[in-house]
Design a protein around this motif. Structure first.
Motif, PDB file in Angstrom:
ATOM      1  N   MET A  32      27.459  33.432  21.616  1.00 33.73           N
ATOM      2  CA  MET A  32      27.477  34.180  23.014  1.00 33.73           C
ATOM      3  C   MET A  32      26.584  35.053  23.057  1.00 33.73           C
ATOM      4  O   MET A  32      26.190  35.530  24.131  1.00 33.73           O
ATOM      5  CB  MET A  32      29.057  34.599  23.177  1.00 33.73           C
ATOM      6  N   ALA A  33      25.859  35.369  21.932  1.00 32.43           N
ATOM      7  CA  ALA A  33      24.856  36.547  21.909  1.00 32.43           C
ATOM      8  C   ALA A  33      23.626  35.927  22.851  1.00 32.43           C
ATOM      9  O   ALA A  33      22.866  36.710  23.236  1.00 32.43           O
ATOM     10  CB  ALA A  33      24.336  36.619  20.447  1.00 32.43           C
ATOM     11  N   ALA A  34      23.423  34.707  23.089  1.00 34.16           N
ATOM     12  CA  ALA A  34      22.444  34.109  23.663  1.00 34.16           C
ATOM     13  C   ALA A  34      22.826  34.235  25.436  1.00 34.16           C
ATOM     14  O   ALA A  34      21.893  33.929  25.913  1.00 34.16           O
ATOM     15  CB  ALA A  34      22.283  32.460  23.441  1.00 34.16           C
ATOM     16  N   TYR A  35      23.751  34.569  25.762  1.00 33.20           N
ATOM     17  CA  TYR A  35      24.305  34.832  27.158  1.00 33.20           C
ATOM     18  C   TYR A  35      24.152  36.332  27.358  1.00 33.20           C
ATOM     19  O   TYR A  35      24.467  37.034  26.460  1.00 33.20           O
ATOM     20  CB  TYR A  35      25.754  34.140  27.398  1.00 33.20           C
ATOM     21  N   THR A  36      23.829  36.506  28.644  1.00 35.29           N
ATOM     22  CA  THR A  36      23.838  37.952  29.262  1.00 35.29           C
ATOM     23  C   THR A  36      24.652  37.901  30.408  1.00 35.29           C
ATOM     24  O   THR A  36      24.873  36.804  31.159  1.00 35.29           O
ATOM     25  CB  THR A  36      22.462  38.542  29.432  1.00 35.29           C
ATOM     26  N   GLY A  37      25.332  39.131  30.673  1.00 36.17           N
ATOM     27  CA  GLY A  37      26.217  39.128  31.920  1.00 36.17           C
ATOM     28  C   GLY A  37      25.276  38.888  33.304  1.00 36.17           C
ATOM     29  O   GLY A  37      24.114  39.250  33.448  1.00 36.17           O
ATOM     30  N   THR A  38      25.849  38.448  34.263  1.00 31.90           N
ATOM     31  CA  THR A  38      25.253  38.383  35.483  1.00 31.90           C
ATOM     32  C   THR A  38      26.045  38.628  36.752  1.00 31.90           C
ATOM     33  O   THR A  38      27.343  38.317  36.610  1.00 31.90           O
ATOM     34  CB  THR A  38      24.805  36.837  35.683  1.00 31.90           C
ATOM     35  N   THR A  39      25.525  39.038  37.772  1.00 30.95           N
ATOM     36  CA  THR A  39      26.506  39.284  39.048  1.00 30.95           C
ATOM     37  C   THR A  39      26.579  37.976  39.665  1.00 30.95           C
ATOM     38  O   THR A  39      27.438  38.161  40.813  1.00 30.95           O
ATOM     39  CB  THR A  39      25.494  40.415  39.951  1.00 30.95           C
ATOM     40  N   SER A  40      25.948  36.956  39.460  1.00 30.95           N
ATOM     41  CA  SER A  40      25.963  35.763  40.195  1.00 30.95           C
ATOM     42  C   SER A  40      27.242  35.069  39.711  1.00 30.95           C
ATOM     43  O   SER A  40      27.860  35.080  38.757  1.00 30.95           O
ATOM     44  CB  SER A  40      24.743  34.909  39.871  1.00 30.95           C
ATOM     45  N   SER A  41      28.147  34.478  40.742  1.00 30.46           N
ATOM     46  CA  SER A  41      29.231  33.767  40.608  1.00 30.46           C
ATOM     47  C   SER A  41      29.365  32.694  41.575  1.00 30.46           C
ATOM     48  O   SER A  41      30.066  32.525  42.671  1.00 30.46           O
ATOM     49  CB  SER A  41      30.449  34.945  40.919  1.00 30.46           C
ATOM     50  N   PRO A  42      28.641  31.559  41.312  1.00 33.51           N
ATOM     51  CA  PRO A  42      28.613  30.365  42.082  1.00 33.51           C
ATOM     52  C   PRO A  42      29.868  29.456  42.405  1.00 33.51           C
ATOM     53  O   PRO A  42      29.738  28.606  43.205  1.00 33.51           O
ATOM     54  CB  PRO A  42      27.436  29.618  41.360  1.00 33.51           C
ATOM     55  N   PHE A  43      30.665  29.865  41.489  1.00 35.72           N
ATOM     56  CA  PHE A  43      32.048  28.848  41.464  1.00 35.72           C
ATOM     57  C   PHE A  43      33.136  29.657  40.990  1.00 35.72           C
ATOM     58  O   PHE A  43      32.980  30.726  40.067  1.00 35.72           O
ATOM     59  CB  PHE A  43      31.632  27.596  40.687  1.00 35.72           C
ATOM     60  N   ILE A  44      34.454  29.320  41.345  1.00 42.57           N
ATOM     61  CA  ILE A  44      35.705  29.907  40.959  1.00 42.57           C
ATOM     62  C   ILE A  44      36.277  29.056  40.018  1.00 42.57           C
ATOM     63  O   ILE A  44      36.706  27.826  41.002  1.00 42.57           O
ATOM     64  CB  ILE A  44      36.346  30.343  42.056  1.00 42.57           C
ATOM     65  N   VAL A  45      36.844  29.037  39.081  1.00 43.51           N
ATOM     66  CA  VAL A  45      37.608  28.129  38.339  1.00 43.51           C
ATOM     67  C   VAL A  45      38.902  28.167  39.191  1.00 43.51           C
ATOM     68  O   VAL A  45      39.680  29.386  39.107  1.00 43.51           O
ATOM     69  CB  VAL A  45      37.716  28.397  36.973  1.00 43.51           C
ATOM     70  N   CYS A  46      39.435  27.066  39.449  1.00 40.36           N
ATOM     71  CA  CYS A  46      40.947  26.916  40.474  1.00 40.36           C
ATOM     72  C   CYS A  46      41.903  27.590  39.515  1.00 40.36           C
ATOM     73  O   CYS A  46      42.218  26.859  38.440  1.00 40.36           O
ATOM     74  CB  CYS A  46      40.955  25.412  40.599  1.00 40.36           C
ATOM     75  N   SER A  47      42.747  28.423  39.932  1.00 40.46           N
ATOM     76  CA  SER A  47      43.810  29.156  39.154  1.00 40.46           C
ATOM     77  C   SER A  47      45.235  28.137  39.287  1.00 40.46           C
ATOM     78  O   SER A  47      45.820  28.413  38.395  1.00 40.46           O
ATOM     79  CB  SER A  47      44.047  30.329  39.634  1.00 40.46           C
ATOM     80  N   TYR A  48      45.015  27.427  40.319  1.00 45.59           N
ATOM     81  CA  TYR A  48      46.363  26.626  40.471  1.00 45.59           C
ATOM     82  C   TYR A  48      46.314  25.410  39.460  1.00 45.59           C
ATOM     83  O   TYR A  48      47.479  25.053  38.902  1.00 45.59           O
ATOM     84  CB  TYR A  48      46.439  25.899  41.897  1.00 45.59           C
ATOM     85  N   CYS A  49      45.123  24.819  39.262  1.00 46.11           N
ATOM     86  CA  CYS A  49      45.213  23.635  38.202  1.00 46.11           C
ATOM     87  C   CYS A  49      44.621  23.963  36.727  1.00 46.11           C
ATOM     88  O   CYS A  49      44.552  23.397  35.893  1.00 46.11           O
ATOM     89  CB  CYS A  49      44.719  22.401  38.687  1.00 46.11           C
ATOM     90  N   LYS A  50      44.035  25.406  36.791  1.00 48.78           N
ATOM     91  CA  LYS A  50      43.456  25.838  35.534  1.00 48.78           C
ATOM     92  C   LYS A  50      42.191  25.165  35.235  1.00 48.78           C
ATOM     93  O   LYS A  50      41.649  25.012  34.063  1.00 48.78           O
ATOM     94  CB  LYS A  50      44.346  25.779  34.147  1.00 48.78           C
TER      95      LYS A  50
END
Length: 427
Positions: free
Chosen positions: A366-384
């Protein structure tokens, strides 16, 4: 906030001295009296309530399984949580503790789902919805054997209410979930940092004592706890201690509580009381304030490492669950971190617009990833994020009375919230 009139006596004194049918025989899918529900709304209501009652009726299941994120505290000091289980399409669902009886070794909790909350007269279907919900919950009534009770609440075109509301309220009865000392320690640990801070002490003093009352602590013991904590805080922050005293309940005796202070501390308290009277009106601007308990809790949690080993491990992570991250040519959502395997699970949208989950990623990967303010999608909480759910079928036993029962058959249903995709695009 207390009114000036209610505060004046205390301040003057300072200056001068908480269906299945029979649990049940599930109706076989081929029963001649059974008719499968085709009404999606009825199915969602029945299936969701059944999940709640699964927790309510099992003495081995902790009631907090129904709790999600803490988002405010009630006037009684109890935490109000966003429920982990909600009916699709509802306005909001809350879960809170409402009573503790230590003599009877019982606690009471309340799961409340609000189906309608609109300005008065703006929802023409409110009365019909309440009537339908009334008929649906009859299916659970025979299961009310001391573990729960439920009813539908409706304030519709009521002159005493400014809004039309329709709610389903389930009261859940459980055994004690902690010891008296454990309850005291929990409440003190939550409120002590807020009572030690003058920006929050006044608002939290009443909630502190009410939270102890909700946990079944007797008043005489609350007085001792309040007095001891007041003196401890006064030695570090006299201003916070003063606001704690002013915001405390009426049964706290001012003279007795302040008697353990030094002469100079008592004189300073008197000066604060005089000033409080002078500028009381200027302190209140008429607008609702943020819930200081929740706000301060978040602030402290950001600054101090949690005592729980797993929470401490997550607290120390560079990349946190719930973040959106950028790396490896994509934007991903960090869905969870396992303290057992010490690995992450992330999700992203691939080239075919499919939600993909990748598990077992170490912190080094995960060190290859950095935080971003972009949020292009939301994982559906109802069906997980799965895109469907497996639900037991419900059958209408008596058409005339809208009596339903659950079968032993499960069917796969595509998620209506995300239309089976498992995620929702953010525009």
């Amino acid at each position: 906030m207390k009114t000036v009139r209610s505060l004046l006596p205390m301040l003057a004194l300072l200056v001068y001295a908480g269906l299945y049918a029979q649990p049940s025989k599930n109706i076989p899918a081929k029963s001649p009296v059974a008719k499968a529900i085709k009404d999606t709304f009825a199915f969602n209501v029945l299936s969701t309530i059944d999940k709640v009652l699964h927790v309510a009726g099992d003495p081995t299941k902790h009631p907090m399984l129904l709790a999600g994120e803490l988002f405010k505290t009630s006037f009684r000091g109890s935490g109000i949580y966003q429920s982990a289980i909600s009916i699709p399409g509802s306005v909001r669902t809350e879960f809170t503790q409402t009573n503790t009886d230590r003599d009877k070794h019982t606690t009471t909790w309340e799961w409340t789902v609000t189906m309608i909350d609109t300005p008065k007269g703006k929802n023409a279907g409110a009365a019909a919805l309440k009537q339908k919900l009334d008929s649906l919950i009859v299916s659970f009534k025979k299961r009310e054997q001391g573990t729960f009770s439920m009813y539908v609440s409706g304030s519709i075109n009521d002159k005493y209410y400014e809004r039309d509301q329709v709610r389903i309220i389930v009261s859940i009865y459980k055994g004690l979930y902690n010891t008296e000392q454990g309850a005291i320690d929990s409440v003190v640990n939550l409120y002590k940092p807020r009572l030690s801070d003058r920006t929050t002490a006044g608002d939290c003093a009443g909630k502190f004592t009410k939270a102890l009352e909700l946990e079944g602590i007797k008043q005489d013991k609350i007085i001792v706890l309040f007095t001891d904590l007041f003196k401890e805080i006064a030695n570090k922050n006299l201003g916070a201690a003063f606001d704690m005293l002013v915001g405390g309940p009426g049964y706290i005796d001012v003279k007795t509580t302040t008697s353990g202070l030094s002469y100079s501390q008592q004189e300073e308290i008197k000066k604060m009381a005089s000033k409080k009277v002078d500028d009381f009106y200027a302190e209140y601007n008429g607008y609702p304030k943020p819930d200081v308990v929740v706000e301060k809790k978040k602030e402290i949690e950001k600054q101090q490492p949690p005592a729980d080993p797993c929470k401490r491990e997550i607290w120390e992570l560079r990349v946190k669950p719930g973040w959106y991250v950028s790396g490896n040519g994509r934007i991903a959502y960090v869905t969870e971190y396992s303290c057992t395997t010490h690995t992450y699970t992330i999700a992203w949208i691939n080239a075919t617009k499919k939600l993909v989950f990748e598990k077992g990623l170490s912190p080094d990967v995960m060190a290859a990833y950095t935080g971003t303010t972009s949020s292009p999608f939301i994982v559906c909480s109802y069906c997980k994020g799965i895109g469907y759910s497996m639900e037991y079928d419900w059958y209408q036993v008596n058409v005339a009375s809208n009596y339903y029962a659950k079968s032993n058959k499960q069917t796969q249903y595509s998620c209506g919230q995300c239309k089976g995709a498992g995620y929702i695009n953010v525009r």
